[in-house]
Write a protein that holds these residues in place. Structure first.
Motif, PDB file in Angstrom:
ATOM      1  N   ILE A 166      -1.613  -8.345   3.768  1.00 56.36           N
ATOM      2  CA  ILE A 166      -0.359  -8.377   3.030  1.00 56.36           C
ATOM      3  C   ILE A 166      -0.538  -7.485   1.803  1.00 56.36           C
ATOM      4  CG2 ILE A 166       1.319  -9.825   1.838  1.00 56.36           C
ATOM      5  CD1 ILE A 166       0.243 -12.138   3.688  1.00 56.36           C
ATOM      6  N   THR A 167      -0.128  -6.249   1.961  1.00 52.93           N
ATOM      7  CA  THR A 167      -0.324  -5.231   0.930  1.00 52.93           C
ATOM      8  C   THR A 167       0.882  -5.189  -0.008  1.00 52.93           C
ATOM      9  OG1 THR A 167       0.746  -3.517   2.242  1.00 52.93           O
ATOM     10  CG2 THR A 167      -1.644  -3.812   2.564  1.00 52.93           C
ATOM     11  N   PRO A 168       0.715  -4.576  -1.171  1.00 51.90           N
ATOM     12  CA  PRO A 168       1.872  -4.392  -2.057  1.00 51.90           C
ATOM     13  C   PRO A 168       3.000  -3.606  -1.367  1.00 51.90           C
ATOM     14  CG  PRO A 168      -0.139  -4.014  -3.277  1.00 51.90           C
ATOM     15  CD  PRO A 168      -0.536  -4.181  -1.833  1.00 51.90           C
ATOM     16  N   ARG A 169       2.647  -2.615  -0.532  1.00 53.86           N
ATOM     17  CA  ARG A 169       3.661  -1.839   0.175  1.00 53.86           C
ATOM     18  C   ARG A 169       4.434  -2.708   1.167  1.00 53.86           C
ATOM     19  NH1 ARG A 169       7.859   0.784   0.456  1.00 53.86           N
ATOM     20  NH2 ARG A 169       8.187   2.070   2.273  1.00 53.86           N
ATOM     21  N   LEU A 170       3.739  -3.603   1.880  1.00 51.98           N
ATOM     22  CA  LEU A 170       4.409  -4.507   2.810  1.00 51.98           C
ATOM     23  C   LEU A 170       5.378  -5.410   2.050  1.00 51.98           C
ATOM     24  CD1 LEU A 170       4.833  -5.599   5.649  1.00 51.98           C
ATOM     25  CD2 LEU A 170       2.847  -7.084   5.305  1.00 51.98           C
ATOM     26  N   LYS A 171       4.937  -5.933   0.925  1.00 53.44           N
ATOM     27  CA  LYS A 171       5.823  -6.777   0.111  1.00 53.44           C
ATOM     28  C   LYS A 171       7.034  -5.978  -0.384  1.00 53.44           C
ATOM     29  CE  LYS A 171       2.455 -10.116  -1.613  1.00 53.44           C
ATOM     30  NZ  LYS A 171       1.815 -10.656  -2.829  1.00 53.44           N
ATOM     31  N   GLU A 172       6.822  -4.706  -0.695  1.00 48.11           N
ATOM     32  CA  GLU A 172       7.911  -3.841  -1.142  1.00 48.11           C
ATOM     33  C   GLU A 172       8.938  -3.648  -0.022  1.00 48.11           C
ATOM     34  OE1 GLU A 172       8.070   0.819  -2.142  1.00 48.11           O
ATOM     35  OE2 GLU A 172       6.614  -0.301  -3.355  1.00 48.11           O
ATOM     36  N   ILE A 173       8.470  -3.432   1.193  1.00 53.17           N
ATOM     37  CA  ILE A 173       9.357  -3.270   2.355  1.00 53.17           C
ATOM     38  C   ILE A 173      10.157  -4.556   2.579  1.00 53.17           C
ATOM     39  CG2 ILE A 173       9.397  -3.008   4.883  1.00 53.17           C
ATOM     40  CD1 ILE A 173       6.961  -1.084   4.497  1.00 53.17           C
ATOM     41  N   TRP A 174       9.462  -5.679   2.509  1.00 51.08           N
ATOM     42  CA  TRP A 174      10.150  -6.962   2.672  1.00 51.08           C
ATOM     43  C   TRP A 174      11.221  -7.137   1.597  1.00 51.08           C
ATOM     44  CZ3 TRP A 174       5.200 -10.428   3.324  1.00 51.08           C
ATOM     45  CH2 TRP A 174       4.708 -10.309   4.637  1.00 51.08           C
ATOM     46  N   GLN A 175      10.894  -6.792   0.372  1.00 50.18           N
ATOM     47  CA  GLN A 175      11.843  -6.954  -0.729  1.00 50.18           C
ATOM     48  C   GLN A 175      13.063  -6.062  -0.541  1.00 50.18           C
ATOM     49  OE1 GLN A 175      11.485  -9.386  -3.256  1.00 50.18           O
ATOM     50  NE2 GLN A 175      13.660  -8.871  -3.348  1.00 50.18           N
ATOM     51  N   GLU A 176      12.857  -4.864  -0.020  1.00 51.70           N
ATOM     52  CA  GLU A 176      13.986  -3.966   0.259  1.00 51.70           C
ATOM     53  C   GLU A 176      14.953  -4.606   1.255  1.00 51.70           C
ATOM     54  OE1 GLU A 176      12.241  -0.276   1.545  1.00 51.70           O
ATOM     55  OE2 GLU A 176      11.467   0.171  -0.472  1.00 51.70           O
ATOM     56  N   GLU A 177      14.403  -5.236   2.297  1.00 51.08           N
ATOM     57  CA  GLU A 177      15.262  -5.914   3.272  1.00 51.08           C
ATOM     58  C   GLU A 177      15.984  -7.091   2.613  1.00 51.08           C
ATOM     59  OE1 GLU A 177      15.106  -7.721   7.729  1.00 51.08           O
ATOM     60  OE2 GLU A 177      13.585  -8.440   6.328  1.00 51.08           O
ATOM     61  N   ILE A 178      15.279  -7.873   1.838  1.00 48.56           N
ATOM     62  CA  ILE A 178      15.887  -9.018   1.157  1.00 48.56           C
ATOM     63  C   ILE A 178      17.027  -8.548   0.260  1.00 48.56           C
ATOM     64  CG2 ILE A 178      15.452 -10.815  -0.575  1.00 48.56           C
ATOM     65  CD1 ILE A 178      12.551 -10.973   0.695  1.00 48.56           C
ATOM     66  N   ASP A 179      16.783  -7.494  -0.515  1.00 48.88           N
ATOM     67  CA  ASP A 179      17.809  -6.963  -1.421  1.00 48.88           C
ATOM     68  C   ASP A 179      19.026  -6.435  -0.661  1.00 48.88           C
ATOM     69  OD1 ASP A 179      16.083  -7.573  -3.489  1.00 48.88           O
ATOM     70  OD2 ASP A 179      15.447  -5.498  -3.828  1.00 48.88           O
ATOM     71  N   LYS A 180      18.783  -5.821   0.498  1.00 46.52           N
ATOM     72  CA  LYS A 180      19.873  -5.264   1.300  1.00 46.52           C
ATOM     73  C   LYS A 180      20.871  -6.345   1.719  1.00 46.52           C
ATOM     74  CE  LYS A 180      20.723  -2.671   5.554  1.00 46.52           C
ATOM     75  NZ  LYS A 180      20.115  -1.956   6.671  1.00 46.52           N
TER      76      LYS A 180
END
Length: 188
Positions: free
Chosen positions: A163-177
């Motif tokens: 669980i990398t910072p980049r993976l968390k960033e991708i997840w957050q982008e989906e959540i925000d969308k």
């Protein structure tokens, strides 16, 4: 049943009128009703199987405040729309692989759905109406999980993925969308 996360419908009625006037076309009434009520939308975990053609649907195109890549203006700006109009169709949705679901606009194919395989540049008529397409689509209810829920799910199944910072960033982008958007069942 089709479930979507609809786009904002502000200004859609005028956008439809302008679009029809600019391109000298007329949308089928049920498709126009769909745009006025939902303005297209994102459709997660959605698929169809019609006349031996199976595909998913990632999104339906919309106007104005529809997302950038699922917006008719994007199709116009990038020269994609005229190619379809020359064939007598308008793209109304897309799948995960860049293929399009088309709606017929000519006397010969009015309100008929076709599938456009972008790799082969082939239009395959599906021999059904827009209303029939909507009735045949299957969508699962989609809950947009939090980062914490995703981490807990990975741990629960013993995932070895980091669980990398980049993976968390991708997840957050989906959540925000999807923040503040409700998944609805399409009713025409």
């Amino acid at each position: 049943m089709l479930r979507i996360f609809p786009y904002d419908t502000e200004g859609v009625e005028q956008a439809i009128a302008d679009f029809e006037s600019n391109f000298k076309i007329k949308f089928p009434e049920k498709y126009k009703e769909f745009l006025l009520k939902y303005n297209g939308g994102d459709s997660l975990q959605t698929s169809f199987s019609i006349n031996r053609k199976n595909s998913d649907i990632r999104a339906f195109y919309g106007f104005n405040k529809a997302s950038k890549y699922n917006n008719f203006q994007y199709l116009i700006d990038n020269g994609f729309l005229e190619e379809f109009l020359d064939r007598g169709f308008i793209p109304i949705a897309k799948d995960s692989f860049g293929n399009s679901i088309l709606l017929g606009l000519t006397e010969k194919n009015f309100n008929k759905i076709a599938f456009f395989d972008h790799e082969g540049q082939v239009v395959k008529p599906l021999e059904i109406s827009f209303e029939d397409l909507i009735s045949k689509i299957k969508s699962k209810k989609k809950k947009i999980r939090t980062i914490e829920e995703r981490i807990a799910d990975m741990k629960a199944v013993g995932s070895k993925n980091e669980i990398t910072p980049r993976l968390k960033e991708i997840w957050q982008e989906e959540i925000d969308k999807y923040a503040g958007r409700e998944q609805v069942i399409v009713k025409l």
